[in-house]
Design a protein around this motif. Sequence first.
Motif, PDB file in Angstrom:
ATOM      1  N   THR A   1       0.848  -1.190   0.000  1.00  0.00           N
ATOM      2  CA  THR A   1       0.000   0.000   0.000  1.00  0.00           C
ATOM      3  C   THR A   1       0.877   1.231   0.000  1.00  0.00           C
ATOM      4  OG1 THR A   1      -1.624   1.294   1.245  1.00  0.00           O
ATOM      5  CG2 THR A   1      -0.203  -0.160   2.528  1.00  0.00           C
ATOM      6  N   ASP A   2       0.461   2.239  -0.771  1.00  0.00           N
ATOM      7  CA  ASP A   2       1.195   3.501  -0.828  1.00  0.00           C
ATOM      8  C   ASP A   2       0.841   4.419   0.329  1.00  0.00           C
ATOM      9  OD1 ASP A   2       2.272   2.627  -3.213  1.00  0.00           O
ATOM     10  OD2 ASP A   2       0.808   3.686  -4.463  1.00  0.00           O
ATOM     11  N   SER A   3      -0.183   4.064   1.079  1.00  0.00           N
ATOM     12  CA  SER A   3      -0.649   4.909   2.173  1.00  0.00           C
ATOM     13  C   SER A   3      -0.781   4.084   3.445  1.00  0.00           C
ATOM     14  CB  SER A   3      -2.024   5.520   1.851  1.00  0.00           C
ATOM     15  OG  SER A   3      -2.005   6.215   0.626  1.00  0.00           O
ATOM     16  N   VAL A   4      -0.645   4.734   4.591  1.00  0.00           N
ATOM     17  CA  VAL A   4      -0.975   4.092   5.859  1.00  0.00           C
ATOM     18  C   VAL A   4      -2.482   3.910   5.902  1.00  0.00           C
ATOM     19  CG1 VAL A   4      -0.971   4.314   8.362  1.00  0.00           C
ATOM     20  CG2 VAL A   4       0.995   5.119   7.041  1.00  0.00           C
ATOM     21  N   LEU A   5      -2.929   2.693   6.121  1.00  0.00           N
ATOM     22  CA  LEU A   5      -4.356   2.410   6.215  1.00  0.00           C
ATOM     23  C   LEU A   5      -4.780   2.630   7.664  1.00  0.00           C
ATOM     24  CD1 LEU A   5      -4.573  -0.738   3.896  1.00  0.00           C
ATOM     25  CD2 LEU A   5      -4.687   1.704   3.308  1.00  0.00           C
ATOM     26  N   VAL A   6      -5.277   3.829   7.931  1.00  0.00           N
ATOM     27  CA  VAL A   6      -5.505   4.306   9.295  1.00  0.00           C
ATOM     28  C   VAL A   6      -6.723   3.630   9.915  1.00  0.00           C
ATOM     29  CG1 VAL A   6      -6.045   6.341  10.684  1.00  0.00           C
ATOM     30  CG2 VAL A   6      -4.431   6.517   8.768  1.00  0.00           C
ATOM     31  N   GLN A   7      -6.577   3.227  11.170  1.00  0.00           N
ATOM     32  CA  GLN A   7      -7.661   2.610  11.938  1.00  0.00           C
ATOM     33  C   GLN A   7      -8.155   3.498  13.065  1.00  0.00           C
ATOM     34  OE1 GLN A   7      -6.845   1.569  15.300  1.00  0.00           O
ATOM     35  NE2 GLN A   7      -8.867   0.750  15.827  1.00  0.00           N
ATOM     36  N   GLU A   8      -7.290   4.304  13.633  1.00  0.00           N
ATOM     37  CA  GLU A   8      -7.559   4.956  14.909  1.00  0.00           C
ATOM     38  C   GLU A   8      -8.793   5.853  14.880  1.00  0.00           C
ATOM     39  OE1 GLU A   8      -5.026   7.219  18.428  1.00  0.00           O
ATOM     40  OE2 GLU A   8      -4.155   6.937  16.439  1.00  0.00           O
ATOM     41  N   THR A   9      -9.132   6.417  13.719  1.00  0.00           N
ATOM     42  CA  THR A   9     -10.249   7.365  13.643  1.00  0.00           C
ATOM     43  C   THR A   9     -11.554   6.713  13.194  1.00  0.00           C
ATOM     44  OG1 THR A   9      -9.584   7.937  11.386  1.00  0.00           O
ATOM     45  CG2 THR A   9      -8.720   9.311  13.159  1.00  0.00           C
ATOM     46  N   CYS A  10     -11.579   5.384  13.106  1.00  0.00           N
ATOM     47  CA  CYS A  10     -12.759   4.717  12.537  1.00  0.00           C
ATOM     48  C   CYS A  10     -14.027   4.921  13.355  1.00  0.00           C
ATOM     49  CB  CYS A  10     -12.480   3.222  12.375  1.00  0.00           C
ATOM     50  SG  CYS A  10     -11.310   2.831  11.047  1.00  0.00           S
ATOM     51  N   GLN A  11     -13.899   5.098  14.670  1.00  0.00           N
ATOM     52  CA  GLN A  11     -15.085   5.329  15.494  1.00  0.00           C
ATOM     53  C   GLN A  11     -15.510   6.788  15.502  1.00  0.00           C
ATOM     54  OE1 GLN A  11     -17.144   3.308  16.663  1.00  0.00           O
ATOM     55  NE2 GLN A  11     -16.271   1.539  17.685  1.00  0.00           N
ATOM     56  N   GLU A  12     -14.742   7.655  14.862  1.00  0.00           N
ATOM     57  CA  GLU A  12     -15.044   9.083  14.865  1.00  0.00           C
ATOM     58  C   GLU A  12     -15.637   9.551  13.552  1.00  0.00           C
ATOM     59  OE1 GLU A  12     -11.317  10.869  15.761  1.00  0.00           O
ATOM     60  OE2 GLU A  12     -11.061   9.744  17.629  1.00  0.00           O
TER      61      GLU A  12
ATOM     62  N   GLU B   1       2.207   1.643   5.758  1.00  0.00           N
ATOM     63  CA  GLU B   1       2.620   1.844   4.377  1.00  0.00           C
ATOM     64  C   GLU B   1       3.703   0.826   4.015  1.00  0.00           C
ATOM     65  OE1 GLU B   1       4.549   5.457   1.632  1.00  0.00           O
ATOM     66  OE2 GLU B   1       4.093   5.748   3.767  1.00  0.00           O
ATOM     67  N   GLY B   2       3.668   0.341   2.801  1.00  0.00           N
ATOM     68  CA  GLY B   2       4.657  -0.643   2.355  1.00  0.00           C
ATOM     69  C   GLY B   2       4.037  -2.007   2.180  1.00  0.00           C
ATOM     70  N   ASP B   3       4.824  -3.046   2.428  1.00  0.00           N
ATOM     71  CA  ASP B   3       4.322  -4.406   2.287  1.00  0.00           C
ATOM     72  C   ASP B   3       3.176  -4.672   3.256  1.00  0.00           C
ATOM     73  OD1 ASP B   3       6.172  -4.949   0.336  1.00  0.00           O
ATOM     74  OD2 ASP B   3       7.580  -5.998   1.666  1.00  0.00           O
TER      75      ASP B   3
ATOM     76  N   ALA C   1      -5.338  -8.647  -5.757  1.00  0.00           N
ATOM     77  CA  ALA C   1      -5.820  -8.222  -7.067  1.00  0.00           C
ATOM     78  C   ALA C   1      -5.439  -6.791  -7.400  1.00  0.00           C
ATOM     79  CB  ALA C   1      -7.335  -8.378  -7.125  1.00  0.00           C
ATOM     80  N   ARG C   2      -5.340  -5.921  -6.403  1.00  0.00           N
ATOM     81  CA  ARG C   2      -5.212  -4.489  -6.672  1.00  0.00           C
ATOM     82  C   ARG C   2      -3.875  -3.898  -6.238  1.00  0.00           C
ATOM     83  NH1 ARG C   2      -9.162  -2.052  -8.759  1.00  0.00           N
ATOM     84  NH2 ARG C   2     -11.259  -2.931  -8.835  1.00  0.00           N
ATOM     85  N   THR C   3      -2.940  -4.708  -5.776  1.00  0.00           N
ATOM     86  CA  THR C   3      -1.672  -4.167  -5.308  1.00  0.00           C
ATOM     87  C   THR C   3      -0.917  -3.473  -6.445  1.00  0.00           C
ATOM     88  OG1 THR C   3       0.251  -4.682  -3.921  1.00  0.00           O
ATOM     89  CG2 THR C   3      -0.261  -6.241  -5.684  1.00  0.00           C
ATOM     90  N   PRO C   4      -0.284  -2.338  -6.204  1.00  0.00           N
ATOM     91  CA  PRO C   4      -0.264  -1.632  -4.924  1.00  0.00           C
ATOM     92  C   PRO C   4      -1.533  -0.798  -4.715  1.00  0.00           C
ATOM     93  CG  PRO C   4       1.029  -0.430  -6.512  1.00  0.00           C
ATOM     94  CD  PRO C   4       0.562  -1.682  -7.208  1.00  0.00           C
ATOM     95  N   LEU C   5      -2.019  -0.785  -3.485  1.00  0.00           N
ATOM     96  CA  LEU C   5      -3.171   0.051  -3.161  1.00  0.00           C
ATOM     97  C   LEU C   5      -2.733   1.513  -3.053  1.00  0.00           C
ATOM     98  CD1 LEU C   5      -4.938  -2.039  -0.361  1.00  0.00           C
ATOM     99  CD2 LEU C   5      -5.119  -2.274  -2.836  1.00  0.00           C
TER     100      LEU C   5
END
Length: 597
Positions: free
Chosen positions: A344-355, A399-401, A524-528
């Motif tokens: 992935t080219d971006s950090v797939l953020v979790q921390e804000t999912c409840q906000e 981000e990355g592998d 299927a879609r790498t890199p995201l």
Amino acid sequence: MKSSLSLAALTVAGTVVADDYLYSKRLAKRFVDNDGNYNVSFFHINDVHAHLDEFASSGTTCEDPEEGCYGGYARIKTKVNELREQYPDNLWLNAGDEFQGTLFYQYYGGEKIAETINDLQFDAMTLGNHEWDGGDEALGEFLLNLTFPVVSCNVKSEVEALNETIKNYHIFQDHEIAVIGATTPTTPGISNVGNKTAFLDPVEEVQKAVWEIRNETDVNRIILLSHLGYDEDQELAAQTEGISLIIGGHSHTLLGDMEDAKGDYPTIVNDLNGHEVFIVTAYRWGEYLGAIDLTFDDEGHALAYHGAPIHMDNSTRLDEELDGKIQEWAEAFADFAAEVLGETDSVLVQETCQEGDCLLGQVMADAMFEYRFNQTEGTDEEPDLALINAGGVRAEINEGDITRGEVLTAFPFGNAIVELQFSGEDLRRVLEGAVSYVNQFNDQEITSWFQVSRGVRIEFNPDNEAGSRLVNVTFNGEAIDDERDYRVVTLDFLAGGGDNIFVATDDFITLDTQDEVLTQYIVARTPLSPELAERVVESDEEPSEDEGGEDSESSQSSEGGEEEGSDGEDGPPDAAGMLAIPLWTAIVGATVAMLAM
């Protein structure tokens, strides 16, 4: 007004260390100070979620300790042993949610967790909702293997192992302190509780326990070990009397003077009689160790405190013996977890999912939508949206592998993909409930925020009363139509009533597991290259009067940028933009099934 005693704070490597929380040397080894007041130290932790090993800031495996690693029970053991030796008048308490979150739980169940927390020699533990993820019987087996008391006054069970092991409270005679336990009553809706176990109102049950302790024993120093959540702890403190300290968990709340803290450590609330109740909690995953000292008067009320959470970073060494065991256990699943699925080219953020909208939640919803679209393309069964609960997104992906271990850590529950069908009118009510946190069919609380797939835009006014917040819903720019049917891709957990987003049903067929669907999407879609999109957004508008048809003023879907494979457009990509994704082989499926046991 009771005062807080102040000692100099020490810092190590730029992080606050809780050496200001305990006694001066004059009082360090004494139960009673010169004024006749009782002093005791409390060390506490909560919501470790199977993070037996140290971890990177994202919560995933620590690959390079020199770049910074946190937590890990080997590190916590070192610090707690130091503190208990320095301040022998102490209690070491666990506020629950040891289960679920890493492969240590998915691979071993509760076995290695029990062995580890026994090694840590806790004085007592309460139960979190995730302790029920494997069901009553599995929890009972786990509790029978523990070597310290387990307390939760509002859990009542006819399951023999639970009935034998769970106490309302435990009295530590050496300290003349009672520790009551309490578990969130939302547990049946967010975990796997059997019909022989009930969760009562914690406010009523805690107050009953306080009165019983005071009437039937000579103990008046009473502590609550809570897995209710930070806000609920404050409400309970204000609605009861007789508790001096609440040590909490469940909400993963960061308290203290550090950046992003949500409140003071301790947070102070007056009880029904005007006495101060000190409330503390220690974030999540073992990144912080809570440490607070209280001074009690003769009536058991807290007079003063010293306290600060301790950051469990590289400045505390790992206990070699325990770390050796943990690394040996990890070897069993190391190769499987290390398999690189894509990048992935971006950090797939979790921390804000409840906000609100969050990147990992959106990627997961898109993966689920695309999975079902591939299966139904060209038929009248194509899905309209995918919806997941934010509480099911557990850790970010760096981000990355992207490794299989990261996917399983982010989505550890083994939930299956399902599809539900609603009329437009009923779907509108579902979404109204989701933005209002009140299910519009049963008037019960909804216990998680949500994430939706691309092409969907939901506008709501948070200032309106619950039940009247939904302003507008569009699918690829077209307003929701009350007269047509919509297909919603979601999880079996939610379809069965989990988090109360939907009315519980068993009228669905389970498909592949959530982690496998995300794995297929990544391969299927790498890199995201995803970008955060505006899908569920606040608005100061009022609901349209013409809710059942086309809205001439409806907003077109604005996704905030192109997403992976979207060709810059909202909604389902055309056939040329979609990739057919085959099912995994039986061998891989069997491996995943084993990990989910």
